[in-house]
Design an enzyme around this catalytic site. Structure first.
Site, PDB file in Angstrom:
ATOM      1  CB  THR A  73       9.879  28.798 -57.894  1.00  0.00           C
ATOM      2  OG1 THR A  73       9.257  28.185 -59.021  1.00  0.00           O
ATOM      3  CG2 THR A  73      10.552  27.732 -57.053  1.00  0.00           C
ATOM      4  CG  ASN A 152       0.832  23.928 -63.376  1.00  0.00           C
ATOM      5  OD1 ASN A 152       0.199  23.826 -62.331  1.00  0.00           O
ATOM      6  ND2 ASN A 152       1.863  23.159 -63.649  1.00  0.00           N
ATOM      7  CD  GLN A 180       0.024  28.549 -65.796  1.00  0.00           C
ATOM      8  OE1 GLN A 180      -0.432  29.146 -66.777  1.00  0.00           O
ATOM      9  NE2 GLN A 180       1.233  28.024 -65.793  1.00  0.00           N
ATOM     10  CB  SER A 200       5.432  34.067 -62.761  1.00  0.00           C
ATOM     11  OG  SER A 200       6.736  33.864 -63.180  1.00  0.00           O
ATOM     12  CG  HIS A 202       8.085  32.920 -67.125  1.00  0.00           C
ATOM     13  ND1 HIS A 202       7.900  31.677 -67.659  1.00  0.00           N
ATOM     14  CD2 HIS A 202       8.108  32.737 -65.793  1.00  0.00           C
ATOM     15  CE1 HIS A 202       7.834  30.775 -66.685  1.00  0.00           C
ATOM     16  NE2 HIS A 202       7.962  31.400 -65.534  1.00  0.00           N
ATOM     17  CB  THR A 241      21.233  45.458 -56.927  1.00  0.00           C
ATOM     18  OG1 THR A 241      22.282  45.712 -55.999  1.00  0.00           O
ATOM     19  CG2 THR A 241      21.110  46.599 -57.912  1.00  0.00           C
ATOM     20  CB  CYS A 323       8.583  22.514 -63.068  1.00  0.00           C
ATOM     21  SG  CYS A 323       7.943  24.148 -63.281  1.00  0.00           S
TER      22      CYS A 323
HETATM   23  N1  PLP Z   1       2.854  27.947 -59.937  1.00  0.00           N
HETATM   24  C1  PLP Z   1       2.264  27.633 -61.092  1.00  0.00           C
HETATM   25  C2  PLP Z   1       0.794  27.314 -61.104  1.00  0.00           C
HETATM   26  C3  PLP Z   1       2.998  27.592 -62.269  1.00  0.00           C
HETATM   27  O1  PLP Z   1       2.410  27.259 -63.428  1.00  0.00           O
HETATM   28  C4  PLP Z   1       4.390  27.884 -62.212  1.00  0.00           C
HETATM   29  C5  PLP Z   1       5.219  27.785 -63.442  1.00  0.00           C
HETATM   30  O2  PLP Z   1       5.102  26.853 -64.199  1.00  0.00           O
HETATM   31  C6  PLP Z   1       4.957  28.219 -60.978  1.00  0.00           C
HETATM   32  C7  PLP Z   1       4.152  28.242 -59.861  1.00  0.00           C
HETATM   33  C8  PLP Z   1       6.420  28.586 -60.872  1.00  0.00           C
HETATM   34  O3  PLP Z   1       6.609  29.831 -61.485  1.00  0.00           O
HETATM   35  P1  PLP Z   1       8.034  30.416 -61.847  1.00  0.00           P
HETATM   36  O4  PLP Z   1       8.412  29.838 -63.157  1.00  0.00           O
HETATM   37  O5  PLP Z   1       7.802  31.902 -61.929  1.00  0.00           O
HETATM   38  O6  PLP Z   1       8.966  30.076 -60.739  1.00  0.00           O
END
Ligand code: PLP
Length: 390
Positions: A73, A152, A180, A200, A202, A241, A323
């Protein structure tokens, strides 16, 4: 078995190796990675640079092209807002698609308020953009094309190699939200001329709150202004930091990526086969399109996803993107693909990982079947549908 986690596009379980790699930086190696005058600082600095190298190796790029962020994000905001400002003298036009992640769409809406023009490409019934439409939408004012690699909600893949080629030919920057795709499919950026990608941790069995931006140095000098100013971290691109333990986790997660996805794909395909066999009027609308090996977006006629989910407390699934799953609006991705509101409300995302098994599918399918039957038993709409009245 008492709980199945099938929501891996929302987030993933942290790998043991990743967790173990992070621990020293939460305990004894607590130095500030910028304090390289002493041993603990140098240890932290070394760990940060090792992680940068691990990500660069995954993408086959130069580690100097990797910048850390808090996740996709932040990266997306940085790129879209930053390029809109930095390229003002070249033009004021961005192209994206209407099935992007909300981070892209919201950033585009934000820059539109600042005077940028944004074209939102349509997608076909599988969620894929039309390359001819893309070419025809480019003008001499286009400064950025922002198209995701893999969706996603559906797992559907965009033709990123072709998009990269079109961008190169037209001298337009290509930013690809690869959040993704990374970890699920290989991406060799020495071969595909994408200018910028975000990823990302996670989503790849790493920790939350850490991600990275790749910004190509060689082909085009890309001047994105610093999003966060402060110290000189990340060459002044992102002050603050270093979150060393997080960065180490991201690096280790990148190292652990392995593209032997046969097992995940087998579990996904087994799930889809069993679902279609067992659940009346269920369908997978993206069947036959290029998809991530782990994702399945299913539609069960006249069974609302939110209602089904409340009847399945031991199965983690999603009614759309994590989200926006609190949203009452139907998924913008499915709507863009031509689903009706009702079809979108009756769709669910199952996303698997290496930790899932066929035994979990055998556990889940009878529960899903029973829940669907119980919902339909009390549904006048289902009854009317069965009687051919609607
Ligand atoms: N873009 C896509 C395609 C995603 O699936 C996600 C998370 O669901 C994001 C952006 C946002 O990622 P983050 O959770 O690292 O902010």
């Amino acid at each position: 078995m008492d709980y199945c986690y099938f929501d891996n596009n929302a987030t993933t379980k942290i790998d043991n190796q990743v967790f173990e790699a992070m621990l020293p930086y939460l305990k004894d190696s607590y130095g500030n990675a910028s304090s390289v005058q002493h041993k603990l600082g140098r240890q932290a600095n070394h760990a940060v640079e090792k992680a940068r190298l691990q990500i660069a190796e995954l993408l086959n790029v130069n580690p100097k092209e990797i910048y850390f962020s808090s996740g996709s994000t932040e990266s997306i905001n940085t790129v879209i807002k930053g390029i809109s400002k930095a390229y003002q003298s070249k033009g004021n036009h961005i192209i994206t698609s209407n099935s992007e992640h909300k981070a892209v769409l919201s950033s585009c809406h934000a820059v539109e308020k600042e005077g940028m023009q944004v074209s939102y490409l349509k997608v076909n019934k599988f969620g894929i953009i039309d390359l001819e439409e893309l070419k025809n939408t480019i003008t001499d004012k286009t400064v950025l094309i922002s198209i995701m690699a893999a969706n996603n909600e559906t797992g559907v893949l965009q033709p990123i190699e072709e998009i990269a080629k079109i961008c190169l030919e037209n001298d337009v920057l290509f930013f690809c939200d690869a959040t993704q795709w990374i970890g699920k499919l290989p991406l060799d950026l020495s071969k595909i001329p994408i200018d910028i990608i975000c990823l990302s941790a996670h989503k790849i069995h790493g920790p939350k709150g850490i991600g990275a931006l790749y910004i190509r140095r060689k082909t085009k000098p890309t001047q994105i202004p610093a999003m966060i100013v402060g110290g000189k971290q990340e060459s002044g691109f992102r002050g603050g930091t270093y979150a060393v333990h997080q960065i180490v986790g991201l690096g280790e997660a990148a190292k652990q990526v392995n593209f032997d996805h046969d097992k995940v794909e087998e579990v996904r395909d087994y799930f889809e086969k069993r679902l279609l066999e067992e659940i009346e009027e269920s369908e997978i609308k993206t069947l036959g399109s290029s998809r991530l090996p782990n994702s399945s977006n299913i539609h069960i006629k006249h069974v609302k996803a939110t209602e089904l989910m409340t009847k399945l407390p031991t199965i983690a699934i999603s009614s759309g993107s994590a989200c926006v799953s609190g949203d009452r609006d139907p998924s913008h991705v499915l709507k863009a693909m031509g689903y009706t509101d009702d079809e979108a409300y009756c769709s669910l995302r199952f996303s698997f990982s290496k930790y899932n098994s066929k035994a979990e599918i055998d556990y889940a399918i009878p529960l899903i079947k029973a829940a669907c039957e119980s919902i339909r038993k009390d549904s006048p709409i289902w009854e009317m549908y069965k009687e051919g009245l609607i």
